[in-house]
Design an enzyme around this catalytic site. Structure first.
Site, PDB file in Angstrom:
ATOM      1  N   CYS A 137       0.770  -0.992   0.018  1.00 36.59           N
ATOM      2  CA  CYS A 137       0.147   0.010  -0.100  1.00 36.59           C
ATOM      3  C   CYS A 137       0.797   1.266   0.056  1.00 36.59           C
ATOM      4  CB  CYS A 137      -0.970  -0.122   1.317  1.00 36.59           C
ATOM      5  SG  CYS A 137      -2.216   1.123   0.977  1.00 36.59           S
ATOM      6  N   ASP A 142      -3.723   1.310   9.919  1.00 39.15           N
ATOM      7  CA  ASP A 142      -4.687   2.227  10.194  1.00 39.15           C
ATOM      8  C   ASP A 142      -5.209   2.208  11.551  1.00 39.15           C
ATOM      9  OD1 ASP A 142      -4.991   1.293   7.030  1.00 39.15           O
ATOM     10  OD2 ASP A 142      -6.031   3.198   7.312  1.00 39.15           O
TER      11      ASP A 142
END
Ligand code: RUB
Length: 314
Positions: free
Chosen positions: A128, A197
């Site tokens: 990512c 996250d």
């Protein structure tokens, strides 16, 4: 009690991932609350407070997983203080600005800590796009270390392309691979370096879908897994037994309308994140130091006490 256009635009941009990545989402939310405060024409302190809470609720409902978003809203709203509108306004403006400064400082502090793990000549594999993870590579490069990167493209949204470009801009040689090639290329990697996250109280790491599979493969190959995550990624509600909601995104990110029509009646699922259990994580690097995942809860207790409220619901 109108919402400032920036709050609406920021909320839409977060939902559509025009604004994405946990730290960037947190910073954008704080900036949107500041704009709401600056432009408010509320006539009473009660109206001002209600307006800011409504703005925070709008921002909060955009994406459920990155805890930097509620942590950012909480940081600003808990510092909203004053007996008249000008005082309330300046408390929100100051808090939002302080939050942004904190974010920047935390990222460079954790970058310096993460860089200590990287040796001259090391190869990192990324998944990512994480600004916290890239801060570690950038700090290592600034220390004069030669670092190379194997970058997973990260289907379906291809955030790996952003990572590849930013690493190239730092002067890091990049090899871009499809996600399915990760295991093969782990033999060439010295570290897996990802962001987060959210981090749960048991040390589980919630990050882009595919992180957990990468971590299991890396462990099997003996490649250490490092998670770069500033403390706004720590999820306070997990200290009291809550779980982290995993965002399910639109199937059109996986199959477009034309492909959908051809394939016909099948289910398509598109979870945006997954959970990597602590046993597959070697270190969590924060601005307060490096922690084994199992001991992150001590830092959480220090930062949050026994838990935290949601001031936008008051
Ligand atoms: C982004 C993602 C990133 C973390 C950390 O997912 O999973 O690894 O948010 O990023 P998405 P940062 O693209 O769906 O938002 O270190 O920049 O906070």
């Amino acid at each position: 009690m109108d919402r400032h256009p920036t709050v609406e635009a920021t909320a839409e941009d977060i939902a559509s991932m025009e604004i994405r990545g946990a730290a960037t989402i947190g910073a954008a939310a704080a900036a949107a609350l500041r704009e709401q405060a600056e432009s408010s024409d509320a006539e009473t302190p009660e109206a001002f407070r209600a307006e800011l809470r409504a703005a925070a609720r709008r921002l909060h409902e955009t994406r459920p997983t990155a805890v930097s978003l509620p942590n950012s809203l909480r940081y600003v709203l808990r510092r909203m203080d004053g007996t008249d509108v000008p005082a309330l306004r300046s408390s929100v403006v100051d808090a939002a600005t302080a939050f942004e400064v904190r974010l920047d400082r935390a990222q460079s502090q954790l970058g310096a800590i993460g860089a200590n793990r990287l040796q001259d000549g090391d190869v990192v594999m990324t998944h990512c796009h994480s600004t916290d993870a890239l801060a570690c590579v950038e700090a290592a490069v600034e220390q004069g270390k030669h670092v190379e990167a194997i970058v997973k493209e990260t289907r379906p949204r291809l955030q790996g392309h952003i990572t590849a470009r930013q690493l190239r801009e730092m002067g890091v040689p990049v090899t871009l691979i499809v996600d399915n090639a990760a295991r093969r290329y782990l033999d060439d990697a010295d570290h897996v370096l990802v962001g987060a996250d959210a981090i749960a109280a048991d040390g589980s790491v919630i990050n882009k879908i595919g992180t957990s599979g990468l971590a299991v493969n890396a462990r099997e190959r003996g490649v250490p897994i490092v998670v770069a995550a500033q403390t706004i990624k720590l999820h306070p509600a997990t200290m009291t037994g809550h779980t982290v909601e995993i965002e399910m995104r639109d199937e059109r990110e996986v199959v477009d309308d034309e492909e959908r029509a051809t394939i016909g009646g099948i289910e398509v699922e598109n979870p945006a994140f997954d959970v990597t259990p602590p046993r597959y994580v070697d270190a969590i690097v924060t601005e307060s130091g490096q922690f084994p995942p199992e001991s992150i809860v001590t830092l959480m207790r220090e930062l949050f006490g026994d838990g935290v409220a949601d001031p936008w619901l008051d």
